[in-house]
Design a protein around this motif. Structure first.
Motif, PDB file in Angstrom:
ATOM      1  N   ILE A 126      10.286  -5.510  34.337  1.00 56.53           N
ATOM      2  CA  ILE A 126       9.953  -5.902  32.969  1.00 56.53           C
ATOM      3  C   ILE A 126      11.099  -5.359  32.124  1.00 56.53           C
ATOM      4  O   ILE A 126      11.394  -4.162  32.186  1.00 56.53           O
ATOM      5  N   ASN A 127      11.750  -6.199  31.344  1.00 54.64           N
ATOM      6  CA  ASN A 127      13.020  -5.846  30.723  1.00 54.64           C
ATOM      7  C   ASN A 127      12.970  -5.770  29.203  1.00 54.64           C
ATOM      8  O   ASN A 127      12.485  -6.680  28.545  1.00 54.64           O
ATOM      9  N   CYS A 128      13.521  -4.670  28.677  1.00 51.72           N
ATOM     10  CA  CYS A 128      13.613  -4.474  27.233  1.00 51.72           C
ATOM     11  C   CYS A 128      15.018  -4.855  26.767  1.00 51.72           C
ATOM     12  O   CYS A 128      16.004  -4.359  27.317  1.00 51.72           O
ATOM     13  N   PRO A 129      15.127  -5.701  25.737  1.00 52.08           N
ATOM     14  CA  PRO A 129      16.432  -6.148  25.280  1.00 52.08           C
ATOM     15  C   PRO A 129      17.179  -5.134  24.417  1.00 52.08           C
ATOM     16  O   PRO A 129      18.382  -5.243  24.245  1.00 52.08           O
ATOM     17  N   CYS A 130      16.484  -4.162  23.866  1.00 48.01           N
ATOM     18  CA  CYS A 130      17.110  -3.278  22.877  1.00 48.01           C
ATOM     19  C   CYS A 130      18.112  -2.293  23.476  1.00 48.01           C
ATOM     20  O   CYS A 130      19.229  -2.184  23.001  1.00 48.01           O
ATOM     21  N   HIS A 131      17.724  -1.573  24.510  1.00 51.07           N
ATOM     22  CA  HIS A 131      18.607  -0.545  25.066  1.00 51.07           C
ATOM     23  C   HIS A 131      18.713  -0.630  26.581  1.00 51.07           C
ATOM     24  O   HIS A 131      19.240   0.271  27.214  1.00 51.07           O
ATOM     25  N   GLY A 132      18.143  -1.685  27.185  1.00 51.99           N
ATOM     26  CA  GLY A 132      18.311  -1.913  28.615  1.00 51.99           C
ATOM     27  C   GLY A 132      17.294  -1.258  29.531  1.00 51.99           C
ATOM     28  O   GLY A 132      17.483  -1.249  30.740  1.00 51.99           O
ATOM     29  N   SER A 133      16.211  -0.711  28.992  1.00 52.93           N
ATOM     30  CA  SER A 133      15.198  -0.112  29.858  1.00 52.93           C
ATOM     31  C   SER A 133      14.552  -1.197  30.720  1.00 52.93           C
ATOM     32  O   SER A 133      14.389  -2.335  30.286  1.00 52.93           O
ATOM     33  N   LYS A 134      14.182  -0.810  31.948  1.00 49.09           N
ATOM     34  CA  LYS A 134      13.521  -1.709  32.884  1.00 49.09           C
ATOM     35  C   LYS A 134      12.338  -0.974  33.492  1.00 49.09           C
ATOM     36  O   LYS A 134      12.417   0.217  33.774  1.00 49.09           O
ATOM     37  N   PHE A 135      11.243  -1.708  33.691  1.00 44.91           N
ATOM     38  CA  PHE A 135      10.008  -1.134  34.215  1.00 44.91           C
ATOM     39  C   PHE A 135       9.556  -1.950  35.427  1.00 44.91           C
ATOM     40  O   PHE A 135       9.683  -3.174  35.432  1.00 44.91           O
ATOM     41  N   LYS A 136       9.007  -1.288  36.439  1.00 49.65           N
ATOM     42  CA  LYS A 136       8.571  -1.956  37.665  1.00 49.65           C
ATOM     43  C   LYS A 136       7.313  -2.789  37.428  1.00 49.65           C
ATOM     44  O   LYS A 136       6.376  -2.333  36.772  1.00 49.65           O
ATOM     45  N   VAL A 137       7.287  -4.013  38.018  1.00 51.04           N
ATOM     46  CA  VAL A 137       6.138  -4.902  37.847  1.00 51.04           C
ATOM     47  C   VAL A 137       4.893  -4.362  38.549  1.00 51.04           C
ATOM     48  O   VAL A 137       3.776  -4.698  38.163  1.00 51.04           O
ATOM     49  N   GLU A 138       5.069  -3.510  39.547  1.00 52.40           N
ATOM     50  CA  GLU A 138       3.936  -2.994  40.311  1.00 52.40           C
ATOM     51  C   GLU A 138       3.070  -2.029  39.512  1.00 52.40           C
ATOM     52  O   GLU A 138       1.852  -2.067  39.585  1.00 52.40           O
ATOM     53  N   ASP A 139       3.729  -1.133  38.751  1.00 49.12           N
ATOM     54  CA  ASP A 139       2.975  -0.062  38.095  1.00 49.12           C
ATOM     55  C   ASP A 139       3.466   0.295  36.693  1.00 49.12           C
ATOM     56  O   ASP A 139       2.966   1.221  36.079  1.00 49.12           O
ATOM     57  N   GLY A 140       4.451  -0.422  36.176  1.00 50.23           N
ATOM     58  CA  GLY A 140       4.974  -0.154  34.840  1.00 50.23           C
ATOM     59  C   GLY A 140       5.867   1.072  34.758  1.00 50.23           C
ATOM     60  O   GLY A 140       6.311   1.450  33.672  1.00 50.23           O
ATOM     61  N   SER A 141       6.155   1.710  35.907  1.00 47.07           N
ATOM     62  CA  SER A 141       6.997   2.905  35.888  1.00 47.07           C
ATOM     63  C   SER A 141       8.443   2.531  35.564  1.00 47.07           C
ATOM     64  O   SER A 141       8.856   1.379  35.712  1.00 47.07           O
ATOM     65  N   VAL A 142       9.204   3.522  35.126  1.00 48.15           N
ATOM     66  CA  VAL A 142      10.588   3.294  34.719  1.00 48.15           C
ATOM     67  C   VAL A 142      11.456   3.033  35.953  1.00 48.15           C
ATOM     68  O   VAL A 142      11.486   3.842  36.884  1.00 48.15           O
ATOM     69  N   ALA A 143      12.136   1.891  35.948  1.00 44.20           N
ATOM     70  CA  ALA A 143      13.088   1.562  37.008  1.00 44.20           C
ATOM     71  C   ALA A 143      14.510   1.890  36.563  1.00 44.20           C
ATOM     72  O   ALA A 143      15.373   2.182  37.379  1.00 44.20           O
ATOM     73  N   HIS A 144      14.743   1.827  35.248  1.00 46.61           N
ATOM     74  CA  HIS A 144      16.080   2.101  34.684  1.00 46.61           C
ATOM     75  C   HIS A 144      15.898   2.527  33.236  1.00 46.61           C
ATOM     76  O   HIS A 144      15.206   1.859  32.478  1.00 46.61           O
ATOM     77  N   GLY A 145      16.496   3.663  32.849  1.00 39.07           N
ATOM     78  CA  GLY A 145      16.384   4.187  31.492  1.00 39.07           C
ATOM     79  C   GLY A 145      17.207   3.394  30.509  1.00 39.07           C
ATOM     80  O   GLY A 145      17.831   2.416  30.882  1.00 39.07           O
ATOM     81  N   PRO A 146      17.123   3.833  29.279  1.00 43.66           N
ATOM     82  CA  PRO A 146      16.868   5.176  28.777  1.00 43.66           C
ATOM     83  C   PRO A 146      15.399   5.573  28.640  1.00 43.66           C
ATOM     84  O   PRO A 146      15.111   6.735  28.392  1.00 43.66           O
ATOM     85  N   ALA A 147      14.457   4.644  28.779  1.00 47.87           N
ATOM     86  CA  ALA A 147      13.036   5.036  28.683  1.00 47.87           C
ATOM     87  C   ALA A 147      12.749   6.070  29.764  1.00 47.87           C
ATOM     88  O   ALA A 147      13.308   6.014  30.867  1.00 47.87           O
ATOM     89  N   THR A 148      11.867   7.021  29.448  1.00 48.84           N
ATOM     90  CA  THR A 148      11.477   8.043  30.424  1.00 48.84           C
ATOM     91  C   THR A 148       9.991   7.980  30.745  1.00 48.84           C
ATOM     92  O   THR A 148       9.545   8.607  31.695  1.00 48.84           O
ATOM     93  N   SER A 149       9.225   7.216  29.966  1.00 46.99           N
ATOM     94  CA  SER A 149       7.785   7.084  30.175  1.00 46.99           C
ATOM     95  C   SER A 149       7.457   5.665  30.615  1.00 46.99           C
ATOM     96  O   SER A 149       8.076   4.706  30.151  1.00 46.99           O
ATOM     97  N   PRO A 150       6.448   5.508  31.489  1.00 51.74           N
ATOM     98  CA  PRO A 150       6.065   4.164  31.942  1.00 51.74           C
ATOM     99  C   PRO A 150       5.402   3.367  30.827  1.00 51.74           C
ATOM    100  O   PRO A 150       4.955   3.928  29.828  1.00 51.74           O
ATOM    101  N   LEU A 151       5.321   2.057  31.020  1.00 50.77           N
ATOM    102  CA  LEU A 151       4.556   1.223  30.096  1.00 50.77           C
ATOM    103  C   LEU A 151       3.079   1.530  30.305  1.00 50.77           C
ATOM    104  O   LEU A 151       2.606   1.572  31.447  1.00 50.77           O
ATOM    105  N   PRO A 152       2.332   1.760  29.226  1.00 48.84           N
ATOM    106  CA  PRO A 152       0.899   2.023  29.377  1.00 48.84           C
ATOM    107  C   PRO A 152       0.188   0.799  29.949  1.00 48.84           C
ATOM    108  O   PRO A 152       0.478  -0.331  29.554  1.00 48.84           O
ATOM    109  N   PRO A 153      -0.746   1.017  30.876  1.00 49.67           N
ATOM    110  CA  PRO A 153      -1.484  -0.119  31.427  1.00 49.67           C
ATOM    111  C   PRO A 153      -2.440  -0.727  30.406  1.00 49.67           C
ATOM    112  O   PRO A 153      -2.903  -0.049  29.498  1.00 49.67           O
ATOM    113  N   LYS A 154      -2.705  -2.003  30.566  1.00 51.33           N
ATOM    114  CA  LYS A 154      -3.699  -2.749  29.785  1.00 51.33           C
ATOM    115  C   LYS A 154      -4.651  -3.395  30.773  1.00 51.33           C
ATOM    116  O   LYS A 154      -4.237  -3.838  31.840  1.00 51.33           O
TER     117      LYS A 154
END
Length: 157
Positions: free
Chosen positions: A117-145
């Motif tokens: 899951i890709n953020c356009p602002c600073h390049g953070s990427k999150f895994k589709v399996e669990d929302g965890s950080v795959a690539h920073g600068p984010a350090t926290s996972p995406l909260p589940p819904k």
């Protein structure tokens, strides 16, 4: 350049430049939001949907169909910017929901590709399996819904 009565010309120019710079800075800071990894602490399982994965932070339009299961590719997902949610299908028949708000600076993620899951602002990427950080600068996972699958419909909550 004509002089403004009561103000020296240099002061007028400086005031205009300072005001424009301040307005631009305020716009950038507002667009980026705040650094937050918080979500709701409630875990509510979806008892009527054995094919859905439940998580915390389930606030949304429970009842309205968000998407059809066929809209979400296996190994990928889809961003619903208006609802601020991402729905992924990490494995066939297994659907996950996450906040679409990046935990780095509050931008809305833009897409899901190549298993992230890709953020356009600073390049953070999150895994589709669990929302965890795959690539920073984010350090926290995406909260589940919480997402619920009923038939071929996917709803929030």
């Amino acid at each position: 350049m004509p002089e403004t009565p009561g103000l020296p010309p240099a002061s007028t120019r400086r005031a205009v430049v300072a005001a424009a710079g301040g307005a631009g800075l305020a716009a950038v800071l507002t667009a980026c939001g705040s650094d937050s990894g918080s979500g709701s602490a409630s875990d509510t399982p979806a008892p009527d949907a054995p094919t859905s994965d439940s998580g915390s932070g389930g606030s949304g339009g429970g009842g309205d169909v968000l998407a059809r299961t066929s809209d979400i590719p296996v190994g990928g997902g889809k961003v619903f910017a208006d609802q601020k949610v991402v729905v992924t299908q990490p494995a066939a028949g297994r659907f996950k929901g996450f906040s679409a708000v990046c935990t780095h600076r509050g931008c809305t993620v833009i897409d899901v590709s190549d298993g992230t899951i890709n953020c356009p602002c600073h390049g953070s990427k999150f895994k589709v399996e669990d929302g965890s950080v795959a690539h920073g600068p984010a350090t926290s996972p995406l909260p589940p819904k919480t997402v619920t699958v009923s038939g071929d419909g996917i709803t929030l909550g």
